[in-house]
Design a protein around this motif. Structure first.
Motif, PDB file in Angstrom:
ATOM      1  N   VAL A   1       1.154  -0.890  -0.127  1.00 54.88           N
ATOM      2  CA  VAL A   1      -0.095  -0.018   0.181  1.00 54.88           C
ATOM      3  C   VAL A   1       0.882   1.314  -0.115  1.00 54.88           C
ATOM      4  O   VAL A   1       1.921   1.215   0.934  1.00 54.88           O
ATOM      5  CB  VAL A   1      -1.051  -0.203   1.632  1.00 54.88           C
ATOM      6  N   TRP A   2       0.444   2.504  -0.715  1.00 55.59           N
ATOM      7  CA  TRP A   2       1.418   3.225  -0.765  1.00 55.59           C
ATOM      8  C   TRP A   2       0.684   4.523  -1.127  1.00 55.59           C
ATOM      9  O   TRP A   2      -0.385   4.396  -1.102  1.00 55.59           O
ATOM     10  CB  TRP A   2       1.938   3.526  -2.509  1.00 55.59           C
ATOM     11  N   ALA A   3       1.589   5.355  -0.078  1.00 58.78           N
ATOM     12  CA  ALA A   3       0.591   6.991   0.027  1.00 58.78           C
ATOM     13  C   ALA A   3       1.035   7.261  -0.929  1.00 58.78           C
ATOM     14  O   ALA A   3       2.146   7.580  -2.072  1.00 58.78           O
ATOM     15  CB  ALA A   3       1.064   7.025   1.286  1.00 58.78           C
ATOM     16  N   VAL A   4       0.055   8.237  -1.999  1.00 60.32           N
ATOM     17  CA  VAL A   4       0.251   8.782  -3.314  1.00 60.32           C
ATOM     18  C   VAL A   4       0.119  10.192  -3.072  1.00 60.32           C
ATOM     19  O   VAL A   4      -1.353  10.606  -2.732  1.00 60.32           O
ATOM     20  CB  VAL A   4      -0.158   7.989  -4.094  1.00 60.32           C
TER      21      VAL A   4
ATOM     22  N   ARG B   1       5.562   3.933   0.319  1.00 58.51           N
ATOM     23  CA  ARG B   1       5.132   3.588   1.105  1.00 58.51           C
ATOM     24  C   ARG B   1       5.082   3.418   2.199  1.00 58.51           C
ATOM     25  O   ARG B   1       5.198   4.062   2.858  1.00 58.51           O
ATOM     26  CB  ARG B   1       6.254   1.731   1.597  1.00 58.51           C
ATOM     27  N   THR B   2       3.191   2.635   2.665  1.00 60.22           N
ATOM     28  CA  THR B   2       2.646   3.221   4.093  1.00 60.22           C
ATOM     29  C   THR B   2       3.424   2.040   5.243  1.00 60.22           C
ATOM     30  O   THR B   2       3.643   1.128   4.870  1.00 60.22           O
ATOM     31  CB  THR B   2       0.989   2.858   3.882  1.00 60.22           C
ATOM     32  N   GLY B   3       3.275   2.760   6.346  1.00 61.60           N
ATOM     33  CA  GLY B   3       3.568   2.288   7.215  1.00 61.60           C
ATOM     34  C   GLY B   3       5.549   1.571   7.337  1.00 61.60           C
ATOM     35  O   GLY B   3       6.052   1.387   8.368  1.00 61.60           O
ATOM     36  N   THR B   4       5.902   3.058   6.778  1.00 65.13           N
ATOM     37  CA  THR B   4       7.506   2.974   6.696  1.00 65.13           C
ATOM     38  C   THR B   4       7.532   4.089   7.666  1.00 65.13           C
ATOM     39  O   THR B   4       6.644   4.493   8.949  1.00 65.13           O
ATOM     40  CB  THR B   4       8.365   3.368   5.578  1.00 65.13           C
ATOM     41  N   ALA B   5       8.729   5.295   7.737  1.00 61.26           N
ATOM     42  CA  ALA B   5       8.779   6.253   8.435  1.00 61.26           C
ATOM     43  C   ALA B   5       8.090   7.298   8.141  1.00 61.26           C
ATOM     44  O   ALA B   5       7.521   8.225   7.243  1.00 61.26           O
ATOM     45  CB  ALA B   5       9.924   7.032   8.384  1.00 61.26           C
ATOM     46  N   PRO B   6       6.873   7.651   9.242  1.00 60.00           N
ATOM     47  CA  PRO B   6       5.967   9.048   8.935  1.00 60.00           C
ATOM     48  C   PRO B   6       6.092  10.175   8.581  1.00 60.00           C
ATOM     49  O   PRO B   6       6.985  10.582   8.675  1.00 60.00           O
ATOM     50  CB  PRO B   6       4.932   9.134  10.257  1.00 60.00           C
ATOM     51  N   THR B   7       5.586   9.707   7.343  1.00 58.79           N
ATOM     52  CA  THR B   7       5.893  11.554   6.106  1.00 58.79           C
ATOM     53  C   THR B   7       4.604  12.162   5.938  1.00 58.79           C
ATOM     54  O   THR B   7       3.789  11.561   5.597  1.00 58.79           O
ATOM     55  CB  THR B   7       6.776  10.813   4.954  1.00 58.79           C
ATOM     56  N   ILE B   8       4.889  13.534   5.759  1.00 61.81           N
ATOM     57  CA  ILE B   8       4.253  14.093   4.702  1.00 61.81           C
ATOM     58  C   ILE B   8       4.440  14.903   3.106  1.00 61.81           C
ATOM     59  O   ILE B   8       5.581  15.429   3.479  1.00 61.81           O
ATOM     60  CB  ILE B   8       3.621  15.567   5.457  1.00 61.81           C
TER      61      ILE B   8
END
Lengths: 384, 543
Positions: free
Chosen positions: B223-226, B321-328
């Motif tokens: 799952v990817w944050a896009v 990638r989600t689930g790794t280091a939190p980022t904006i």
């Protein structure tokens, strides 16, 4: 130089317009080809303009009557006729055709192909870009060629050359001799006496037509003129038969002036007298117009006319622009009546504009039926 | 389960670079179990050995002439195969070509570092002005006709570059006569110096490629944050759920646009050379093409998607990638004016872990919060300090948000681009150009147009066209070249000679594109340059 960029750009625009291409296709109709016999040659020589049109058409025009006399079909493949060289007796026109791969000699009366040489054979592919001329006795045709060897898996560019064909060899002619020629030749022009073959490339070369030896080189791109940069010349239109003077515009720049100075850019006229062998270059204006090609007035040999989106009258000898008028559209090629009384502009689209040499008024027009694209085909004059 | 041999795989699997995707998962278990899917190579090896070698003879060292001495991108190989069919009668079927592109891209591709400087050409990004290459005058010798990226995305040694030069003049003899070809001894230079320069700058063997060949290739399932930006339409964001499917991936997009409307869809992709994502998807009902690059560690993706027939229309894409280091990753709106409030979506990864903070003077009301999106109402106090803010959502932090009181300047982006006439019964559609008005603050030095200017972001503007210079004025370019709409979208006029114009010329034009932005009582303008030019008749995958 901006002017040169515009040259390329506008050439593309016009060539690729859908309307022109549509009409070019329409010309394929048999009905428009060969519209009747060429007017019987009168006792006194009469002038006919010869031009090419897409696809594969050779057009004979009676400029005095303001009408197209004939449209002949050039046999074989290809679309756009290129350089056209009339035989000295005005009976045959030799045309670069078949995607620059062949020259076809067309009898201007019958439309019959009376000469053909296909350049490529075996693994050698040969293109004739632009340069072609015929010896004054009409016996030999000289064609500048750029060959490439097609090997398995790769091409090998070979040295450019001039191939000589005997016109009497007719259809299926093979080169009787070839000799090396510098790369990038765009115009070939015979001296009046047939003793010199002039070739315009990076420089202007005087060649021995028998051996190909370069007897003399007039430096152009390699010129060393104080405060002048090398000239830009691209002239692919042999239009020298009336005055026996080849002319071409050139564009150069003053190296001692900043490029922001409008007078840093100069347009000049190069003339080569094919009778005397005299070469002259003279700037006539700060560059203010794009010019593709030019012709010298046979009745007033210091005077030239040039063409693109404007028709210009130039005092080539004195180095002055005499007069300039806008044209209705782009014209690449130009020629002139033997008495200097009418100037003809052609190429690019499907009409020939007729202009008065003094007023530069448009005094007539010849429409080619079906409005086919003349492209970069030569506009030549024959006398019958 | 054993791996199937070439012919068997060929019959049952197929992939393609920019079209539909079809096939059956045949990658075996065993050694490949942990490996990511690779585009089906069919019987590529057999085609090369049995058919390509007819012309490309085997050399004394065992290599095949030409083929084994060149590295290219998937698009580069696609163009090569197209040419082999077009002018050398290779008679490759689409299936053959797909297999060959997969095989050659894996065996003789470019490393991620090697494509990085030139990705714009693969992404078909409009409005790129290349930096001239001074070495060997390559910008004139080569890039006067095509992009510098076209040769920058190939690797050969000098002798092989020389063969390419021979092909060029052999195939296109007018090269010596065209502008910047006739002012120099082009062939003499192209056949001697240029191959040497190219061979040094872009050699066949590189450490980057050797390392990448050895490296483990990332599996992009997950799952990817896009987020990304659609010029003229604004930002979008959400998630992409990627799963292995056959020899590639399937993807489901759950995205929203800047206004919160769904921009969702599904797609499929193949990943060439271990990192070159080439996909097709339907987003918001529109078919799009995707050209992304995965990072070497497989933790991020970036690139562009665009419409198949109008590649000037598209969007940038960044994904982590989600689930790794939190980022904006981004914001639906990149600014708020003091004394006003706005609804802003913050997109990123790990955003469900804490409070949302836009810094002093900005109050935040959280409307919803998930791992990949926080929707908030932000209100900037009248006295909130103008400037760039670092926004945080729990442990995730990100820049790119600005508080402003009054704009200092407006720039038009792109500053220079082209459009193309088209249509009118011709073979090519028009190419539009999208402009945006970007507000800026002067930054600490108090001067506009300097490096410390602070970007406020895209703002609504009124758009007008003016002649760029005296020649454009004389030719009435503004009247004939086209129109610009309220969103900054320039629509070129119809193709073909126009009898209404001077010289009957085409509807081309050299235009100044002016944006007028209202900021309170103030009015600011910015401008860019647009040349609307003629059609491109030959439009290969790499221009």
């Amino acid at each position: 130089m901006n002017a040169s960029i515009i040259r390329l750009g506008i050439r593309r625009l016009v060539r690729q317009s859908p309307a022109i291409r549509r009409l070019a296709v329409a010309l394929c109709g048999v009905g428009l080809l060969a519209t009747g016999p060429l007017a019987t040659a009168p006792a006194s020589a009469k002038e006919y303009l010869v031009t090419g049109v897409k696809p594969n058409g050779l057009v004979v025009i009676d400029p005095a009557a303001r009408k197209v006399d004939k449209i002949h079909r050039i046999p074989g493949g290809g679309v756009a006729p290129g350089t056209i060289v009339p035989s000295p007796d005005g009976k045959i026109a030799y045309v670069i055709t078949n995607h620059l791969d062949s020259v076809s000699g067309i009898d201007l009366d019958s439309g019959k192909e009376v000469f053909r040489a296909n350049f490529s054979s075996g693994t050698e592919r040969v293109k004739a870009m632009f340069g072609m001329d015929i010896s004054p006795d009409g016996k030999e045709l000289f064609v500048f060629q750029a060959p490439v060897r097609l090997l398995p898996g790769e091409y090998k560019v070979e040295d450019t050359r001039i191939a000589v064909f005997r016109t009497a060899d007719g259809v299926g002619a093979k080169a009787v001799r070839t000799f090396p020629a510098p790369r990038r030749v765009a115009v070939l022009a015979f001296s009046k006496d047939g003793g010199t073959l002039w070739a315009l490339g990076w420089d202007l070369y005087a060649m021995d037509p028998k051996t190909g030896a370069i007897r003399d080189t007039h430096k152009l791109l390699n010129w060393t003129r104080d405060n002048f940069g090398p000239p830009d010349i691209l002239d692919v239109w042999p239009q020298f038969e009336q005055a026996a003077v080849f002319s071409t515009p050139y564009f150069t720049s003053r190296t001692d002036l900043p490029p922001t100075d409008p007078s840093a850019f100069k347009t000049g006229m190069l003339t080569l007298d094919l009778a005397s062998g005299t070469v002259a270059t003279k700037e006539f204006e700060d560059t203010s117009a794009v010019i593709f090609s030019s012709v010298v007035n046979p009745a007033k040999r210091g005077e030239a006319f040039s063409v693109y989106t404007q028709l210009s009258k130039i005092d080539a000898a004195g180095g002055a622009l005499v007069k300039r008028v806008d044209l209705p559209h782009t014209y690449y090629s130009i020629n002139i009546a033997g008495d200097g009384k009418e100037v003809y502009v052609g190429g690019t689209a499907c009409d020939i504009g007729v202009y008065h040499p003094d007023s530069l008024d448009r005094i007539g027009q010849i429409e080619i039926p079906g409005c086919p694209d003349q492209g970069v085909a030569s506009l030549r004059m024959v006398k019958r | 389960m054993r791996r199937m041999n070439g012919p068997q795989r060929r019959r049952r699997r197929a992939g393609l670079l920019t079209g539909g995707l079809a096939g059956t998962l045949l990658i075996g278990t065993g050694a490949w179990a942990a490996e990511p899917p690779r585009p089906d190579e069919g019987n590529a090896k057999q085609i090369i050995t049995e058919r390509c070698s007819t012309c490309h003879e085997r050399q004394a060292d065992g290599s095949l002439h030409r083929i084994d001495h060149v590295r290219k991108t998937p698009e580069g190989w696609t163009m090569t195969l197209f040419r082999m069919n077009q002018i050398h009668s290779a008679n490759l079927s689409p299936e053959d070509s797909r297999a060959l592109v997969a095989y050659l891209s894996a065996r003789q591709g470019l490393a991620p570092e090697e494509t990085a400087p030139y990705r714009y050409i693969l992404e078909r990004l409009p409005a790129v002005v290349e930096t001239p290459i001074a070495d060997g005058d390559l910008s004139v010798m080569c890039a006067r006709c095509h992009s510098a990226a076209r040769f920058g995305l190939q690797r050969r040694d000098a002798d092989e570059w020389k063969r390419l030069a021979n092909f060029h003049l052999g195939q296109f003899p007018s090269i010596e006569y065209s502008l910047q070809g006739r002012d120099r001894k082009w062939w003499e230079i192209a056949s001697t110096q240029t191959p040497q320069v190219l061979g040094q700058k872009f050699p066949f063997k590189t450490k980057e490629w050797a390392d990448w060949q050895q490296a483990a290739k990332p599996d992009l399932a997950g799952v990817w944050a896009v987020t990304g930006h659609r010029p003229g339409l604004g930002r979008y964001g959400g998630t992409a759920t990627v799963a292995v499917e056959r020899d590639g991936y399937s993807v489901r997009y759950d995205l929203t646009d800047a206004g919160g409307k769904p921009l969702s869809g599904t797609g499929k992709a193949l990943v060439y050379t271990g990192y070159e994502w080439r996909g097709t998807a339907t987003l918001g009902g529109q078919e799009v093409r995707e050209v992304f690059a995965a990072s070497k560690d497989g933790q991020s993706l970036s690139g562009r998607w665009f419409l198949p027939d109008h590649d000037e229309v598209g969007a940038t894409v960044t994904a982590v990638r989600t689930g790794t280091a939190p980022t904006i990753l981004g914001f639906s709106q990149e600014h708020v004016k003091t004394g006003t409030s706005a609804r802003v979506t913050v997109w990123g990864s790990g955003l469900d872990g804490g409070p949302v903070d836009f810094g002093p003077g900005v109050t935040v009301k959280t409307l919803s919060q998930s791992a990949t999106a926080a929707v908030v109402e932000v209100a900037a106090a009248a006295n909130a300090a103008p400037g760039a803010r670092t926004v945080s959502v729990g442990k995730a932090k990100g820049g790119g948000f600005t508080v402003y009181a009054a704009l200092d300047s407006v720039l038009v982006e792109p500053a220079f681009t082209i459009a193309r006439v088209g249509g009118n019964g011709g073979a090519t559609p028009p190419v539009s150009a999208q402009f945006e008005a970007i507000g800026y603050l002067n930054g600490p030095d108090g001067k506009p147009g300097t490096a410390d200017d602070i970007r406020v972001g895209a703002l609504p503007a009124a758009w007008t066209l003016e002649p760029f210079n005296e020649a454009a004025k004389l030719m009435e370019d503004v009247k004939f070249a086209g129109t610009i709409g309220p969103s900054g979208l320039f629509a070129p006029a119809l193709a073909g000679p126009n009898p209404q114009r001077a010289f009957g010329t085409n509807n081309i034009g050299d235009l100044k594109v002016v944006a007028t932005v209202k900021d309170g009582a103030a009015t600011l303008t910015g401008d860019g340059r647009l040349i609307s030019t003629v059609q491109r008749w030959n439009d290969p995958p790499i221009r």
